[in-house]
Design an enzyme around this catalytic site. Structure first.
Site, PDB file in Angstrom:
ATOM      1  N   GLN A 119       1.014  -1.280   0.145  1.00  0.00           N
ATOM      2  CA  GLN A 119       0.155   0.035   0.145  1.00  0.00           C
ATOM      3  C   GLN A 119       0.697   1.184   0.022  1.00  0.00           C
ATOM      4  O   GLN A 119       0.262   2.330  -0.064  1.00  0.00           O
ATOM      5  CB  GLN A 119      -0.951  -0.066   1.242  1.00  0.00           C
ATOM      6  CG  GLN A 119      -1.899  -1.207   1.382  1.00  0.00           C
ATOM      7  CD  GLN A 119      -2.427  -1.296   2.714  1.00  0.00           C
ATOM      8  OE1 GLN A 119      -3.321  -0.698   3.169  1.00  0.00           O
ATOM      9  NE2 GLN A 119      -1.907  -1.954   3.572  1.00  0.00           N
ATOM     10  N   VAL A 138       3.542   3.909  -1.010  1.00  0.00           N
ATOM     11  CA  VAL A 138       3.732   4.739  -2.483  1.00  0.00           C
ATOM     12  C   VAL A 138       5.120   4.983  -2.534  1.00  0.00           C
ATOM     13  O   VAL A 138       5.771   5.847  -3.420  1.00  0.00           O
ATOM     14  CB  VAL A 138       2.800   6.083  -2.375  1.00  0.00           C
ATOM     15  CG1 VAL A 138       1.289   5.731  -2.509  1.00  0.00           C
ATOM     16  CG2 VAL A 138       2.935   6.988  -1.294  1.00  0.00           C
ATOM     17  N   ASP A 139       5.980   4.927  -1.442  1.00  0.00           N
ATOM     18  CA  ASP A 139       7.273   5.244  -1.403  1.00  0.00           C
ATOM     19  C   ASP A 139       8.209   3.879  -2.387  1.00  0.00           C
ATOM     20  O   ASP A 139       7.523   2.946  -2.641  1.00  0.00           O
ATOM     21  CB  ASP A 139       8.267   5.098  -0.109  1.00  0.00           C
ATOM     22  CG  ASP A 139       8.114   3.828   0.743  1.00  0.00           C
ATOM     23  OD1 ASP A 139       8.388   2.658   0.029  1.00  0.00           O
ATOM     24  OD2 ASP A 139       7.625   3.691   1.791  1.00  0.00           O
ATOM     25  N   HIS A 141      -1.611   1.202  -4.244  1.00  0.00           N
ATOM     26  CA  HIS A 141      -1.877   2.784  -4.184  1.00  0.00           C
ATOM     27  C   HIS A 141      -1.043   3.870  -4.990  1.00  0.00           C
ATOM     28  O   HIS A 141      -1.082   4.900  -4.576  1.00  0.00           O
ATOM     29  CB  HIS A 141      -1.822   3.225  -2.684  1.00  0.00           C
ATOM     30  CG  HIS A 141      -3.006   2.441  -1.729  1.00  0.00           C
ATOM     31  ND1 HIS A 141      -2.831   2.406  -0.303  1.00  0.00           N
ATOM     32  CD2 HIS A 141      -4.064   1.754  -2.233  1.00  0.00           C
ATOM     33  CE1 HIS A 141      -4.058   1.638   0.108  1.00  0.00           C
ATOM     34  NE2 HIS A 141      -4.644   1.437  -1.046  1.00  0.00           N
ATOM     35  N   CYS A 158      -0.978  12.213 -16.212  1.00  0.00           N
ATOM     36  CA  CYS A 158      -1.572  13.374 -16.494  1.00  0.00           C
ATOM     37  C   CYS A 158      -3.153  13.313 -16.204  1.00  0.00           C
ATOM     38  O   CYS A 158      -3.793  12.445 -16.436  1.00  0.00           O
ATOM     39  CB  CYS A 158      -1.614  13.434 -18.366  1.00  0.00           C
ATOM     40  SG  CYS A 158      -2.745  14.755 -18.812  1.00  0.00           S
ATOM     41  N   GLY A 174       2.862  -4.410   8.878  1.00  0.00           N
ATOM     42  CA  GLY A 174       2.939  -2.905   9.282  1.00  0.00           C
ATOM     43  C   GLY A 174       1.645  -2.343   8.661  1.00  0.00           C
ATOM     44  O   GLY A 174       1.930  -1.045   8.050  1.00  0.00           O
ATOM     45  N   THR A 175       0.603  -2.824   8.974  1.00  0.00           N
ATOM     46  CA  THR A 175      -0.676  -2.202   8.449  1.00  0.00           C
ATOM     47  C   THR A 175      -1.776  -2.156   9.422  1.00  0.00           C
ATOM     48  O   THR A 175      -1.870  -3.305   9.728  1.00  0.00           O
ATOM     49  CB  THR A 175      -1.033  -2.611   6.858  1.00  0.00           C
ATOM     50  OG1 THR A 175      -2.442  -2.040   6.378  1.00  0.00           O
ATOM     51  CG2 THR A 175      -1.194  -3.943   7.013  1.00  0.00           C
ATOM     52  N   SER A 176      -2.487  -1.029   9.492  1.00  0.00           N
ATOM     53  CA  SER A 176      -3.377  -0.830  10.491  1.00  0.00           C
ATOM     54  C   SER A 176      -4.755  -1.527  10.448  1.00  0.00           C
ATOM     55  O   SER A 176      -5.441  -1.794  11.218  1.00  0.00           O
ATOM     56  CB  SER A 176      -3.695   0.518  10.949  1.00  0.00           C
ATOM     57  OG  SER A 176      -4.304   1.254   9.760  1.00  0.00           O
ATOM     58  N   ASN A 198       2.960  -6.704  13.288  1.00  0.00           N
ATOM     59  CA  ASN A 198       2.560  -5.109  13.433  1.00  0.00           C
ATOM     60  C   ASN A 198       3.126  -4.689  14.910  1.00  0.00           C
ATOM     61  O   ASN A 198       3.253  -5.419  15.816  1.00  0.00           O
ATOM     62  CB  ASN A 198       1.164  -4.922  13.127  1.00  0.00           C
ATOM     63  CG  ASN A 198       0.816  -3.730  12.522  1.00  0.00           C
ATOM     64  OD1 ASN A 198       1.025  -3.600  11.574  1.00  0.00           O
ATOM     65  ND2 ASN A 198       0.122  -3.024  13.298  1.00  0.00           N
TER      66      ASN A 198
HETATM   67  P1  OAD Z   1      -1.408   3.103   8.855  1.00  0.00           P
HETATM   68  O1  OAD Z   1      -0.478   4.399   9.436  1.00  0.00           O
HETATM   69  O2  OAD Z   1      -2.642   3.199   9.100  1.00  0.00           O
HETATM   70  O3  OAD Z   1      -0.754   1.769   9.774  1.00  0.00           O
HETATM   71  C1  OAD Z   1       0.672   1.569   9.936  1.00  0.00           C
HETATM   72  C2  OAD Z   1       0.725   0.456  11.009  1.00  0.00           C
HETATM   73  O4  OAD Z   1       1.989   0.030  11.051  1.00  0.00           O
HETATM   74  C3  OAD Z   1      -0.017   0.739  12.285  1.00  0.00           C
HETATM   75  O5  OAD Z   1      -0.684  -0.346  12.772  1.00  0.00           O
HETATM   76  C4  OAD Z   1       1.415   0.648  13.311  1.00  0.00           C
HETATM   77  O6  OAD Z   1       1.232  -0.074  14.474  1.00  0.00           O
HETATM   78  C5  OAD Z   1       2.307  -0.038  12.328  1.00  0.00           C
HETATM   79  N1  OAD Z   1       3.914   0.115  12.412  1.00  0.00           N
HETATM   80  C6  OAD Z   1       4.331   1.283  12.912  1.00  0.00           C
HETATM   81  N2  OAD Z   1       5.806   1.187  12.868  1.00  0.00           N
HETATM   82  C7  OAD Z   1       5.834  -0.103  12.745  1.00  0.00           C
HETATM   83  C8  OAD Z   1       7.271  -0.868  12.613  1.00  0.00           C
HETATM   84  N3  OAD Z   1       8.388  -0.578  12.718  1.00  0.00           N
HETATM   85  N4  OAD Z   1       7.214  -2.391  12.334  1.00  0.00           N
HETATM   86  C9  OAD Z   1       5.724  -2.841  12.014  1.00  0.00           C
HETATM   87  N5  OAD Z   1       4.654  -2.166  12.331  1.00  0.00           N
HETATM   88  C10 OAD Z   1       4.576  -0.690  12.480  1.00  0.00           C
HETATM   89  O7  OAD Z   1      -0.859   2.697   7.466  1.00  0.00           O
HETATM   90  P2  OAD Z   1      -1.266   1.800   6.301  1.00  0.00           P
HETATM   91  O8  OAD Z   1      -2.098   0.618   7.085  1.00  0.00           O
HETATM   92  O9  OAD Z   1      -0.305   1.529   5.467  1.00  0.00           O
HETATM   93  O10 OAD Z   1      -3.141   5.233   1.346  1.00  0.00           O
HETATM   94  O11 OAD Z   1      -2.642   2.650   5.687  1.00  0.00           O
HETATM   95  C11 OAD Z   1      -2.962   2.390   4.690  1.00  0.00           C
HETATM   96  C12 OAD Z   1      -3.323   3.269   3.654  1.00  0.00           C
HETATM   97  O12 OAD Z   1      -3.961   4.557   4.196  1.00  0.00           O
HETATM   98  C13 OAD Z   1      -2.262   4.055   3.141  1.00  0.00           C
HETATM   99  O13 OAD Z   1      -1.731   3.041   1.985  1.00  0.00           O
HETATM  100  C14 OAD Z   1      -2.570   5.271   2.497  1.00  0.00           C
HETATM  101  C15 OAD Z   1      -3.514   5.730   3.609  1.00  0.00           C
HETATM  102  O14 OAD Z   1      -4.718   6.428   3.472  1.00  0.00           O
HETATM  103  C16 OAD Z   1      -2.915   6.077   0.406  1.00  0.00           C
HETATM  104  O15 OAD Z   1      -2.095   6.875   0.358  1.00  0.00           O
HETATM  105  C17 OAD Z   1      -3.849   5.765  -0.837  1.00  0.00           C
END
Ligand code: OAD
Length: 235
Positions: free
Chosen positions: A91, A93-94, A109, A117, A177-179, A203
């Site tokens: 997910q 974008v880096d 994403h 464009c 690493g996704t919430s 996570n």
């Molecule tokens: P979130 O910021 O919602 O969640 C990041 C998760 O990573 C959290 O549950 C943290 O506890 C966990 N975390 C933090 N540091 C960590 C580490 N060192 N090791 C393991 N886990 C760690 O990010 P995403 O779930 O990626 O969409 O968010 C999903 C989408 O929401 C993103 O892709 C973005 C955003 O809107 C777009 O930009 C389109």
């Protein structure tokens, strides 16, 4: 439990890049780098204030030049080398997965490296110094304004049919690493489970959907993943 023939699908989120110094999204009260997410990550936000949104993503793009892949990204490269059938869906974008060496990778994403464009949809990777400033850039094909190649809220994630297919065929699904807040990525766990996959979560904090994982490892991806991958790939 994992052999060379095991079909593995991985989903990563902002947490895997946190140890590289890129801030996660939901760390501070729904604010992302001091902006409301709707302000900088929706088509309406772009419509209302393109300069703010452009400037926000240009900062994120410049930040890519200052950060490096970490041991979590690198461990996934080792796992990919070991397995015959591997798909990494991010997910994020880096570009830290590809810079670490990941090959079979889907950016569902979008990608900060690329611009699209807003009229003819032409997509190009633009990371030269001249592309990283505050001025808008015009499309080389039709002259209209380029926008970040990012999937904003209310837009359709990329390559979903390919991802769904892999999810229905995988033996092991691992979310890192996704919430678990953002659909459809948060639903991948259920798709994989329904198809009989073993599911693993890694996570820092227990995510929304923690109860649906067969195994859950709490901690930093950059610390946990190298150990797990070493264990899994030991002959
Ligand atoms: P979130 O910021 O919602 O969640 C990041 C998760 O990573 C959290 O549950 C943290 O506890 C966990 N975390 C933090 N540091 C960590 C580490 N060192 N090791 C393991 N886990 C760690 O990010 P995403 O779930 O990626 O969409 O968010 C999903 C989408 O929401 C993103 O892709 C973005 C955003 O809107 C777009 O930009 C389109």
């Amino acid at each position: 439990m994992i052999t060379k023939q095991t079909r593995v699908v991985i989903l990563t989120g902002a947490g895997i890049s946190a140890e590289s110094g890129i801030r996660t999204f939901r760390a501070a009260d729904g604010l992302w780098e001091d902006h409301r997410i709707e302000e900088v990550a929706t088509p309406e936000g772009w419509e209302a204030n393109p300069q703010l949104v452009w400037s926000f993503y240009q900062q994120r793009r410049r930040q890519l030049l200052e950060v490096e892949s970490n041991s979590g990204h690198k461990a996934l490269v080792e796992l990919e080398k070991y397995l015959d059938n591997f798909l990494l869906v991010t997910q994020n974008v880096d570009n830290l997965h590809e810079r670490a060496g990941s090959q079979n990778l889907i950016h569902m994403h979008g990608e900060l490296e690329k611009l699209r464009c807003q009229e003819c949809q032409h997509i190009e990777s633009m990371m030269e110094e001249e592309h990283l400033g505050e001025e808008f850039i015009s499309c080389r094909q039709c002259g209209a304004r380029l926008r970040p190649h990012i999937v904003w809220f209310n837009e359709m994630p990329l390559q979903l049919p390919e991802i769904e297919k892999a999810l229905t065929q995988c033996d092991v699904f691992i979310a890192i690493g996704t919430s678990g807040h953002v659909y459809p990525a948060s639903g991948f766990l259920h798709t994989a489970r329904l198809n009989g996959s073993h599911t693993i979560g890694i996570n820092l904090d227990p995510p929304e959907n923690v109860y649906f994982f067969d195994e859950f490892f709490q901690g930093k991806a950059g610390e946990i993943l190298p150990h797990l991958v070493q264990r899994w790939t030991e002959e």
